[in-house]
Design a protein around this motif. Structure first.
Motif, PDB file in Angstrom:
ATOM      1  N   LYS A  67       0.887  -1.187   0.000  1.00 38.40           N
ATOM      2  CA  LYS A  67       0.000   0.000   0.000  1.00 38.40           C
ATOM      3  C   LYS A  67       0.917   1.227   0.000  1.00 38.40           C
ATOM      4  O   LYS A  67       1.075   1.941   1.006  1.00 38.40           O
ATOM      5  CB  LYS A  67      -1.002  -0.008   1.161  1.00 38.40           C
ATOM      6  N   HIS A  69       0.930   4.128  -1.034  1.00 37.44           N
ATOM      7  CA  HIS A  69       0.505   5.506  -0.751  1.00 37.44           C
ATOM      8  C   HIS A  69       0.813   5.906   0.690  1.00 37.44           C
ATOM      9  O   HIS A  69       0.724   7.081   1.027  1.00 37.44           O
ATOM     10  CB  HIS A  69      -0.990   5.695  -1.051  1.00 37.44           C
ATOM     11  N   CYS A  70       1.167   4.935   1.525  1.00 41.68           N
ATOM     12  CA  CYS A  70       1.489   5.248   2.916  1.00 41.68           C
ATOM     13  C   CYS A  70       2.993   5.370   3.136  1.00 41.68           C
ATOM     14  O   CYS A  70       3.496   5.228   4.271  1.00 41.68           O
ATOM     15  CB  CYS A  70       0.848   4.218   3.843  1.00 41.68           C
ATOM     16  N   GLY A 116       2.685   1.548  -5.275  1.00 44.92           N
ATOM     17  CA  GLY A 116       1.696   2.617  -5.392  1.00 44.92           C
ATOM     18  C   GLY A 116       0.528   2.162  -6.238  1.00 44.92           C
ATOM     19  O   GLY A 116      -0.602   2.556  -6.001  1.00 44.92           O
ATOM     20  N   SER A 117       0.830   1.321  -7.232  1.00 42.76           N
ATOM     21  CA  SER A 117      -0.241   0.702  -7.985  1.00 42.76           C
ATOM     22  C   SER A 117      -0.683  -0.526  -7.189  1.00 42.76           C
ATOM     23  O   SER A 117       0.028  -1.539  -7.131  1.00 42.76           O
ATOM     24  CB  SER A 117       0.241   0.318  -9.383  1.00 42.76           C
ATOM     25  N   GLY A 146      -3.071  -3.286   2.094  1.00 46.23           N
ATOM     26  CA  GLY A 146      -4.298  -2.716   2.641  1.00 46.23           C
ATOM     27  C   GLY A 146      -5.448  -3.700   2.495  1.00 46.23           C
ATOM     28  O   GLY A 146      -5.405  -4.586   1.627  1.00 46.23           O
ATOM     29  N   ASP A 147      -6.486  -3.539   3.323  1.00 41.05           N
ATOM     30  CA  ASP A 147      -7.631  -4.455   3.176  1.00 41.05           C
ATOM     31  C   ASP A 147      -8.440  -4.114   1.920  1.00 41.05           C
ATOM     32  O   ASP A 147      -8.980  -5.001   1.262  1.00 41.05           O
ATOM     33  CB  ASP A 147      -8.501  -4.547   4.431  1.00 41.05           C
ATOM     34  N   GLY A 148      -8.488  -2.828   1.550  1.00 42.81           N
ATOM     35  CA  GLY A 148      -9.104  -2.472   0.272  1.00 42.81           C
ATOM     36  C   GLY A 148      -8.291  -3.018  -0.894  1.00 42.81           C
ATOM     37  O   GLY A 148      -8.840  -3.467  -1.906  1.00 42.81           O
ATOM     38  N   GLU A 149      -6.993  -3.003  -0.732  1.00 45.62           N
ATOM     39  CA  GLU A 149      -6.097  -3.493  -1.789  1.00 45.62           C
ATOM     40  C   GLU A 149      -6.382  -4.956  -2.146  1.00 45.62           C
ATOM     41  O   GLU A 149      -6.125  -5.379  -3.278  1.00 45.62           O
ATOM     42  CB  GLU A 149      -4.636  -3.338  -1.320  1.00 45.62           C
ATOM     43  N   GLU A 152      -7.819  -6.219  -5.439  1.00 40.06           N
ATOM     44  CA  GLU A 152      -7.048  -6.351  -6.682  1.00 40.06           C
ATOM     45  C   GLU A 152      -6.813  -7.828  -6.987  1.00 40.06           C
ATOM     46  O   GLU A 152      -6.259  -8.564  -6.160  1.00 40.06           O
ATOM     47  CB  GLU A 152      -5.689  -5.646  -6.541  1.00 40.06           C
ATOM     48  N   ASP A 175      -3.334  -4.614   6.663  1.00 39.94           N
ATOM     49  CA  ASP A 175      -3.796  -3.544   7.544  1.00 39.94           C
ATOM     50  C   ASP A 175      -5.317  -3.497   7.441  1.00 39.94           C
ATOM     51  O   ASP A 175      -5.881  -2.867   6.550  1.00 39.94           O
ATOM     52  CB  ASP A 175      -3.164  -2.220   7.108  1.00 39.94           C
ATOM     53  N   ASN A 177      -7.970  -1.979   8.395  1.00 43.53           N
ATOM     54  CA  ASN A 177      -8.549  -0.768   9.025  1.00 43.53           C
ATOM     55  C   ASN A 177      -9.995  -0.530   8.564  1.00 43.53           C
ATOM     56  O   ASN A 177     -10.609   0.467   8.930  1.00 43.53           O
ATOM     57  CB  ASN A 177      -7.665   0.464   8.789  1.00 43.53           C
ATOM     58  N   GLN A 180     -11.431   1.999   2.836  1.00 44.36           N
ATOM     59  CA  GLN A 180     -10.554   2.221   1.692  1.00 44.36           C
ATOM     60  C   GLN A 180     -10.649   3.677   1.300  1.00 44.36           C
ATOM     61  O   GLN A 180     -10.816   4.527   2.179  1.00 44.36           O
ATOM     62  CB  GLN A 180     -10.850   1.230   0.566  1.00 44.36           C
ATOM     63  N   LEU A 181     -10.506   4.023   0.019  1.00 44.65           N
ATOM     64  CA  LEU A 181     -10.412   5.439  -0.328  1.00 44.65           C
ATOM     65  C   LEU A 181     -11.679   6.199   0.047  1.00 44.65           C
ATOM     66  O   LEU A 181     -11.623   7.252   0.674  1.00 44.65           O
ATOM     67  CB  LEU A 181     -10.098   5.559  -1.824  1.00 44.65           C
ATOM     68  N   LYS A 238      -8.570   3.058  10.966  1.00 46.80           N
ATOM     69  CA  LYS A 238      -7.964   4.032  10.055  1.00 46.80           C
ATOM     70  C   LYS A 238      -7.809   5.375  10.775  1.00 46.80           C
ATOM     71  O   LYS A 238      -8.771   5.892  11.342  1.00 46.80           O
ATOM     72  CB  LYS A 238      -8.828   4.169   8.793  1.00 46.80           C
TER      73      LYS A 238
END
Ligand SMILES: Cc1ncc(C[n+]2csc(CCOP(=O)(O)OP(=O)(O)O)c2C)c(N)n1
Length: 283
Positions: A67, A69-70, A116-117, A146-149, A152, A175, A177, A180-181, A238
């Motif tokens: 993830k 972006h962090c 990042g992707s 990430g859990d949103g990740e 993918e 993670d 949390n 997601q976005l 989060k």
């Protein structure tokens, strides 16, 4: 006075340095950076075999921040451990910086993979683990997702391949949390990551994502596995540990003023002294 152990202090300093760096940038990925501060403190507070003065040491353990972006939280951990000067943190996400918003292994000492992707980092981590094994090395490869990740598809291609190759030196973290976005993972495309990874043949379990001792313990257990890769799902919140982010539902990416940062840093120190760090009272 409350005794604050070294790893707890490191996690607080990672939070504080991240908040300050994003305040100087004026904005950034605060929510997901806060929720990985504790696992970073465990990893860089002694669990990882690394040499900050020699970031490319061939015998090191690796970390892929999938993830990506962090990145700011990871930069804070790296700076605090001496990979580069602390004042580099003043340049996060600025033109010409060596600390871009998302991780770039060609720019930053200690960053093992460009990310990042979403979804790609775990594939890279599996590839690194396989390569190290072929070289006869026993280094571990850690990866934070990430859990949103997990939405993918590439994550699950990597999960299948890593199990097939029995990459037991690959240790992933999710993670969890729950956000997601722009929404809750459960509303968008959820499911239990522990069950999913188990279905893919991984060793998988869940711990409280800010229980430093529990995270350490499970890293040791995972490091002893010989049959399959492992995943440690970190149950987190989060924005945890950052007062203004905790209050805000839309805390993925926030504009951050000096006043907000000052308040958040003071609250971290207060919670530490009150023995309720990082979650605060009533968490
Ligand atoms: C392939 C891809 N699609 C979309 C994005 C934009 N994006 C950045 S962060 C994010 C949400 C990620 O959610 P999660 O993995 O749960 O991260 P966390 O909440 O921990 O920050 C998205 C969609 C991206 N970076 N990569």
């Amino acid at each position: 006075m409350t005794q604050i152990d070294v790893k707890t202090r490191l996690s607080a300093d990672i939070r504080i340095s991240t908040i300050r760096a994003l305040e100087r940038a004026g904005f950034g990925h605060i929510g997901g950076s806060m929720s990985i501060a504790d696992v970073l403190a465990v990893l860089y507070g002694g669990e990882m075999r690394v040499r900050p003065q020699e970031p490319d040491w061939p015998e090191r353990d690796y970390l892929v921040l999938s993830k990506g972006h962090c990145g700011p939280a990871l930069y804070a951990a790296l700076a605090l451990k001496g990979y580069f000067p602390m004042d580099w943190l003043d340049t996060v996400n600025q033109p010409g910086t060596r600390l871009p918003s998302h991780c770039d292994r060609l720019k930053t000492p200690g960053i093992d993979m460009t990310t990042g992707s979403l979804g790609q980092g775990i594939s890279a981590a599996a590839g690194i683990a396989l390569g190290l094994r072929l070289q006869g090395k026993d280094s571990r490869v850690f990866c934070i997702l990430g859990d949103g990740e997990l939405q993918e598809g590439q994550v699950w291609e990597a999960a299948a391949a890593a199990e097939h190759r029995k990459l037991n030196r690959l240790i992933a973290f999710v993670d969890e949390n729950k956000r997601q976005l722009d929404g809750y993972v459960a509303d968008i495309c959820g499911g239990d990551p522990v069950e999913k990874f188990r279905a893919f043949g991984w060793n998988a379990l869940r711990v409280c994502g800010w229980d430093l001792a529990a995270i350490s313990r499970e890293i040791h257990v995972a490091s002893e596995q010989s049959n399959a890769p492992s995943v440690i799902v970190l149950e987190t919140i989060k924005g945890i540990g950052c007062s203004f982010a905790e209050r805000e539902l839309a805390n993925h990416y926030m504009v951050i003023s000096k006043q907000m940062a000052d308040e958040a840093v003071a609250e971290i120190e207060r919670r530490l002294l009150a023995g309720v760090y990082p979650a605060g009272e009533g968490a």
